[in-house]
Design an enzyme around this catalytic site. Sequence first.
Site, PDB file in Angstrom:
ATOM      1  N   TYR A  19      -2.372  -1.374  10.351  1.00 42.38           N
ATOM      2  CA  TYR A  19      -2.346  -1.631   8.911  1.00 42.38           C
ATOM      3  C   TYR A  19      -1.060  -1.102   8.282  1.00 42.38           C
ATOM      4  O   TYR A  19      -0.370  -1.817   7.538  1.00 42.38           O
ATOM      5  CB  TYR A  19      -3.563  -0.989   8.263  1.00 42.38           C
ATOM      6  CG  TYR A  19      -3.709  -1.269   6.779  1.00 42.38           C
ATOM      7  CD1 TYR A  19      -4.193  -2.495   6.337  1.00 42.38           C
ATOM      8  CD2 TYR A  19      -3.378  -0.304   5.826  1.00 42.38           C
ATOM      9  CE1 TYR A  19      -4.340  -2.760   4.978  1.00 42.38           C
ATOM     10  CE2 TYR A  19      -3.523  -0.558   4.469  1.00 42.38           C
ATOM     11  CZ  TYR A  19      -3.997  -1.783   4.051  1.00 42.38           C
ATOM     12  OH  TYR A  19      -4.140  -2.035   2.713  1.00 42.38           O
TER      13      TYR A  19
ATOM     14  N   SER B  70       0.836  -1.195   0.000  1.00 39.01           N
ATOM     15  CA  SER B  70       0.000   0.000   0.000  1.00 39.01           C
ATOM     16  C   SER B  70       0.876   1.251   0.000  1.00 39.01           C
ATOM     17  O   SER B  70       2.036   1.218   0.425  1.00 39.01           O
ATOM     18  CB  SER B  70      -0.896   0.018   1.246  1.00 39.01           C
ATOM     19  OG  SER B  70      -1.565   1.256   1.377  1.00 39.01           O
TER      20      SER B  70
END
Length: 244
Positions: free
Chosen positions: A149, A136
Site C-alpha cells: 500500500y 495517503s
Amino acid sequence: MQINFSGLRALVTGAGKGFGRDTVKALHDSGAQVVAVSRTNEDLVSLSKECPGIEPVCVDLGDWEATERALGNIGPIDLLVNNAGVLLEQPFLEVSKEAFDRTINVNLRSVIQVSQMVAKGMIARGVPGSIVNVSSMVSRAAVINLTSYSSTKGAMDMLTKIMALELGPHKIRVNTVNPTLVLTHMGRKFATNVEFANALKERIPLKKFAEVEDVVYGILFLLSDKSAMVNGSGILVDGGYLAC
C-alpha cells in the site's frame, strides 16, 4: 467559500464507499454531473438512490481490459478523482506476488489508465481540467505491514508530479490529498488495533483522526478554480503528523 460545479462532468473512482462515496455526494450537491465508478454494484445502487441522476459504472479497475471496455467511451470529463484503492496488510517478509500485483493494479496502474482516457479527452476538446489523486500520509511516513500500500502511494505522489508537469501546458492540473487515518471502512481495520491507533493519534498535534468530510473538502478545493495555481502539489490532511 462557495464552490459550484454546474455544467461540469466529473468521474470518481472507488465511489461505493468512504471518500469516494462522499465526494460523489458533494459533487452532485454542487451541481456536477457525476460518473460513479465502483466494483460493487450494490453500493452503486444505493448511491444512485441517494444521488438521482448520477451515472453508475460497475467495473474492477484492477482489470485493464474491463476498464477499457467500461470507460473507453465514457464521454467528456472535466473533473477526475482517482480514489479507488485496496489495502492488504502483510509484513515485508511475507508480501506475496498476488497481493502486491493486486495493489499495484488497483492503486496505481488504474490511475494511469483512467487519467490517460480523461486527459486525452480534455486535450482533444481544448478544455482545462483538474485531476485529484487520493494518496495517503503513508506515502511519506513508514508504517509496518503496509509494504504494498505504502509503495503505491509513494509512487502515486511522484506520478502526480509527472502528470502535472506534462499536462500543465494543456491547462490540466493534477494534485493529491494525503490523509491520515480516517474511520472509513478501510480505516477501521487499523482502528481495531487500539495500541497502534492510540500511538498514531498521540503523534498528531490535534490529537484526533480526520473525518471523511475533511478529505472531501480538500478534494473539492483542488478540483475547483479556487486552486487555479495549485499544480503538482499535495494537501496533507494529517492534523500535523508529518510536522513532528
